[in-house]
Design an enzyme around this catalytic site. Sequence first.
Site, PDB file in Angstrom:
ATOM      1  N   ASP A 348       0.848  -1.177   0.000  1.00 28.79           N
ATOM      2  CA  ASP A 348       0.000   0.000   0.000  1.00 28.79           C
ATOM      3  C   ASP A 348       0.897   1.245   0.000  1.00 28.79           C
ATOM      4  O   ASP A 348       1.858   1.327   0.774  1.00 28.79           O
ATOM      5  CB  ASP A 348      -0.872  -0.036   1.257  1.00 28.79           C
ATOM      6  N   GLU A 377       1.667   0.587  -4.877  1.00 30.62           N
ATOM      7  CA  GLU A 377       1.152   1.852  -5.379  1.00 30.62           C
ATOM      8  C   GLU A 377       2.281   2.885  -5.311  1.00 30.62           C
ATOM      9  O   GLU A 377       2.582   3.393  -4.244  1.00 30.62           O
ATOM     10  CB  GLU A 377      -0.005   2.349  -4.511  1.00 30.62           C
TER      11      GLU A 377
END
Length: 656
Positions: A348, A377
């Site tokens: 994340d 990400e």
Amino acid sequence: METGMSSTDGGNKDLLRNTLKADTGLYEAEDFEKKYTYDGNDLGAYRSPETTVFKVWAPTAKSVTLNLYESGDPSADDGIGTYDMSRDGSGVWSVRADKDLAGVYYTYTADFGDLANEACDPYARAVGVNGKRAMVIDLDATDPEGWEDDFNPNAGKNSTDAVIYELHIRDLSADLSSGIKNTGKFIGLTETGTVNSGGVPTGLDHIADMGITHLQLTPVYDYATVDESKPDAPQYNWGYDPLNYNVPEGSYSTDASDGAVRVREFKQMVRAVHSRGISVVMDVVYNHTYGTDYCFNMLVPGYFHRPGSNGSECGNDVASERPMVRKFIVDSLVYWAKEYHIDGFRFDLVGLIDVETIRQARAELDRIDPSIILYGEGWDMKTITVRKDVPLAVQKNVGRIGNFAMFNDTLRDAVKGSMFDEDQTGYINGNYEMKKILSDCAAGKTEWSSLPYQQINYVSCHDNRTLWDEITVMNPDMSFEDRVRKNLLAAAIVFTSQGIPFIFAGEEFLRSKENADGTLNENSYNAPDSVNSIKWDDLSRKEYADVCEYYKGLIAFRKAHPALRRMESAEDLYDFSVRTKRSATACRIAPCAGESSDGIFVIYNASDTEEKIKLPKGKWRICVKGNRAGCESLGEVSDSVTAERMSATVLVKSGV
Ligand code: CA
């Protein structure tokens, strides 16, 4: 009980002064780092039939005590003793018991003079209900049957062979239509033979039948926002609020009050998924914690976070560049890979983590299994690192990490439009200027990467609206059939582009997140099950089942054609000729060495009219057309092909 190691170091008084208010200058001092960086792999509680040893790094504490408890319930007054710990030169405190304390709960109290903090062990491998007390655990006793023969079913394959499917544990089984008994639990994923009300397979059977290779689980480590002591209360969260990084989430176990149950059931789940040929990927959130009172921070005040930095928008960006935080992250990943047989990690907001930490994680995981896939990400989130010039794992730095992929928002936005700029519509919604970007993406080229293995191609995930909802919102007056066409075209782009395809669970049968008032949910992180759950009965509706068959066909087609996933470099290896005509974009993918077929021709046509597209020389077999996709021939053509409106057409060369 006896204390083992004697204190060998009184500590540097100047260094240790005034650390309670996150006096980060102290931690950045060169001599602090030199003196107090510990490289042992024994932090936490380790037991044997004869002894249990506790070790915790807390270099600025004046004293640390170990507190033992009968239960893991933080409200229970059931202490069974406190024990002084001894300090060594690197700031590690330890104590040794001369017996096996498996099943005993514990915390540490770090005393800083004018303040004493009691906290869970950051290296806890089991915890009690709601994660406030750690538990000593006999991990071998939690292994399910056959665990010694359990391995990554996709070991040895390239990451571009992967087809990733993102799933939340509760979403799988919360709706009655799942037919799954263990609602919202890890072991719901072990159930087979489950069907919806029309007898259509659901759950793991459905997932395996799709042909996906990797199952990515939305956070399954212990997170904070669901009260584990109220298993029957209506509660839901995605779980991006880490509490204990090395422990499974309690609300997904059948008994959160016994620290061993969640560990055992998590392993049962991994074993069940592996047995269907599917690898397991964990979504890990090392970029922020639930709060600044995270246990590591209670024991070493201010050390775990970047002061005043808010790139994550959670107010506590993790200072991954600090040596003992970096070590913690790498240790945590290695632990999940080894103890739980995890085959991949989705980071994340990895753009908040420094490059060196991810590089070290990659290197350590390579020693376990180089086919462990890593991706994240890589958005540039404007964090403030504790030192200047710390390179972060953002998209443009992907090449500095090694074998690592970033979510490809270039393709995502070109297909369906920008989620942040309503004026920038996507190709499927009529913005044909996106053709050039899409043909580049088909070849594995973006502004930030020209290596397909660095790109996760997707058009929907847990964030934002589902693909189907997005298409509905963008085209409110459009017929169901035409909206389905757009959905299928988007999927075809994902599965025919070089890179690693990724879909959101239920995307393959038009998953929607509809609120009680009929509006479509854009951010369902804490919305009720009724919004988030997968509605399995939709699979009994023909129009939905047809969409599912199309996705299955795309996956099968991709698997059958190495040319779609073997391109290592967009520049070097492939003859990639791109033609475009009005709204349609067409490109030829050359075969790769040893492949039986002789090239693939891909046409995307987002317009409302069919187009005749000239083909390269030879005979071509149609495999994707209209609402059908797969490896079967849908007809053979030469010279030209009619590309149906709003759809993809994919052909395989079948002769000269
Ligand atoms: Ca929890």
